[in-house]
Write an enzyme that holds these catalytic residues in place. Sequence first.
Site, PDB file in Angstrom:
ATOM      1  CG  ASP A  13      -1.809   1.170   1.332  1.00  0.00           C
ATOM      2  OD1 ASP A  13      -1.546   2.179   0.649  1.00  0.00           O
ATOM      3  OD2 ASP A  13      -2.795   1.107   2.106  1.00  0.00           O
ATOM      4  CE1 TYR A 230      -4.351  -1.930  11.378  1.00  0.00           C
ATOM      5  CE2 TYR A 230      -4.909   0.404  11.440  1.00  0.00           C
ATOM      6  CZ  TYR A 230      -5.017  -0.841  10.848  1.00  0.00           C
ATOM      7  OH  TYR A 230      -5.773  -0.997   9.720  1.00  0.00           O
ATOM      8  CE  LYS A 233      -6.184  -6.728   9.802  1.00  0.00           C
ATOM      9  NZ  LYS A 233      -5.746  -6.929  11.174  1.00  0.00           N
TER      10      LYS A 233
HETATM   11  C1  F6R Z   1      -6.438   1.342   5.716  1.00  0.00           C
HETATM   12  C2  F6R Z   1      -7.767   1.002   6.206  1.00  0.00           C
HETATM   13  C3  F6R Z   1      -8.730   2.087   6.502  1.00  0.00           C
HETATM   14  C4  F6R Z   1      -8.208   3.095   7.501  1.00  0.00           C
HETATM   15  C5  F6R Z   1      -9.265   4.173   7.820  1.00  0.00           C
HETATM   16  C6  F6R Z   1      -8.704   5.280   8.715  1.00  0.00           C
HETATM   17  O1  F6R Z   1      -5.807   0.268   5.083  1.00  0.00           O
HETATM   18  O2  F6R Z   1      -8.072  -0.114   6.373  1.00  0.00           O
HETATM   19  O3  F6R Z   1      -9.951   1.520   6.944  1.00  0.00           O
HETATM   20  O4  F6R Z   1      -7.791   2.463   8.685  1.00  0.00           O
HETATM   21  O5  F6R Z   1      -9.717   4.787   6.633  1.00  0.00           O
HETATM   22  O6  F6R Z   1      -7.583   5.799   8.100  1.00  0.00           O
HETATM   23  P1  F6R Z   1      -6.764   7.052   8.656  1.00  0.00           P
HETATM   24  O7  F6R Z   1      -6.396   6.723  10.075  1.00  0.00           O
HETATM   25  O8  F6R Z   1      -5.605   7.131   7.736  1.00  0.00           O
HETATM   26  O9  F6R Z   1      -7.671   8.250   8.561  1.00  0.00           O
HETATM   27 MG    MG Z   2      -4.097   2.442   2.782  1.00  0.00          MG
HETATM   28 MG    MG Z   3      -4.977  -2.213   1.595  1.00  0.00          MG
END
Ligand code: F6R
Ligand code: MG
Ligand code: MG
Length: 375
Positions: A13, A230, A233
């Site tokens: 990613d 974290y 993913k």
């Molecule tokens: C990223 C993912 C998303 C983010 C979510 C919050 O791979 O699974 O669900 O965790 O959009 O993202 P942030 O913390 O970057 O605003």
């Molecule tokens: Mg991402």
């Molecule tokens: Mg991804």
Amino acid sequence: MPEKTTVSVIKCDIGSLAGHHTVPKPLLDIGEKCLKKAQKSGLINSYYVFNAGDDLEFLMVHKKGENNPDIHKLAWDTFLEAVEKAKSLKLYGAGQDILRTAFSGNVRGMGPGVAEMEIEERGSDPFVVFAADKTEPGAFNYPMFKIFADPSNTAGLVIDPGMAGGFKFEVLDVMENKKVVLKCPEEMYDLIALIGTPGRYVVSRVWRARDDLICAATSTTRLSLIAGKYVGKDDPVSIVRAQHGLPALGEILVPFMHTYFVEGWMRGSHWGPLMPVGLKDSKCTAFDGPPRIVALGFQVGHGKIASDDNGDPLISDLFDDPAFDLARREAVEYAVALRRMGEFEPARLSAETMEYTTLPKVLEKLKDKFVGAES
Ligand code: F6R
Ligand code: MG
Ligand code: MG
């Protein structure tokens, strides 16, 4: 001597358009440009660049073997170039999975996910590559079990003598970094006992028992275990070989005619139904999902992917097919049912699993508010 050929899928990613939902074209173009150059130089023989949600995926076929530093460096350098582009466009989450800076010969443990399989080419060698977003490597446990161990899924286990003797599963304990090999059908119940906990035990490899022919390899990265917190993913990839004494293409795909639940939706913290989609729908939208999976079918021969007269690889977008409409419909219905529960288990992951996402931050905030309770 049969030819040895390696299929590598390396993914990362490196940034998304509008949140974490897709890989925009300029980043796919960088993948295309760099891998084409590597093909011209002879480092790789074939490639295909695609995305699974916000993950940039490189399928490469070459003769260099697994864990080859030049192949891994090619992927790493290409990801870094794409990160620069993502940063220059101020795309979201630019460089998300790049957890280390200095490359030391192998992308394992640095953030990208890797599945690789060195094979001795059979007379004709059909392959499927799966790539999923908003989930984790253990998401493949259930279909791997169905495909290689469940006779109600794979008719060949019962009626193809080529599969007599069953299959051996390598299971990785991602918490303890230990592995065990279990053979089915004999050790099926032990296998299920382990891989029914997909956040910890991951099917990493599968071999045909009678001759140790390699038939499946899955990425096993746990980003939170590398980074200590974290960071996103570990959206997984898997390579599966088909036909002629192995499960048929259709036996490999049939588990996806229904959806099933996987961990890793929204903020890596929720259960969600896995939705099989064609590449055109490989983007995670609603509640950053539902978690999605794409499947590509191709042939490996003469050290490369069978291609057309222009040299373009012949790739079949396997889930771009009405046969998976029911699974997609189920995924939407189950997604809606889970979302009705908000942040209450089992929609949200268990507290134990949440330790690897964002729960520690919440507990830290509340630490001083807790007082002793009367018994
Ligand atoms: C990223 C993912 C998303 C983010 C979510 C919050 O791979 O699974 O669900 O965790 O959009 O993202 P942030 O913390 O970057 O605003
Ligand atoms: Mg991402
Ligand atoms: Mg991804």
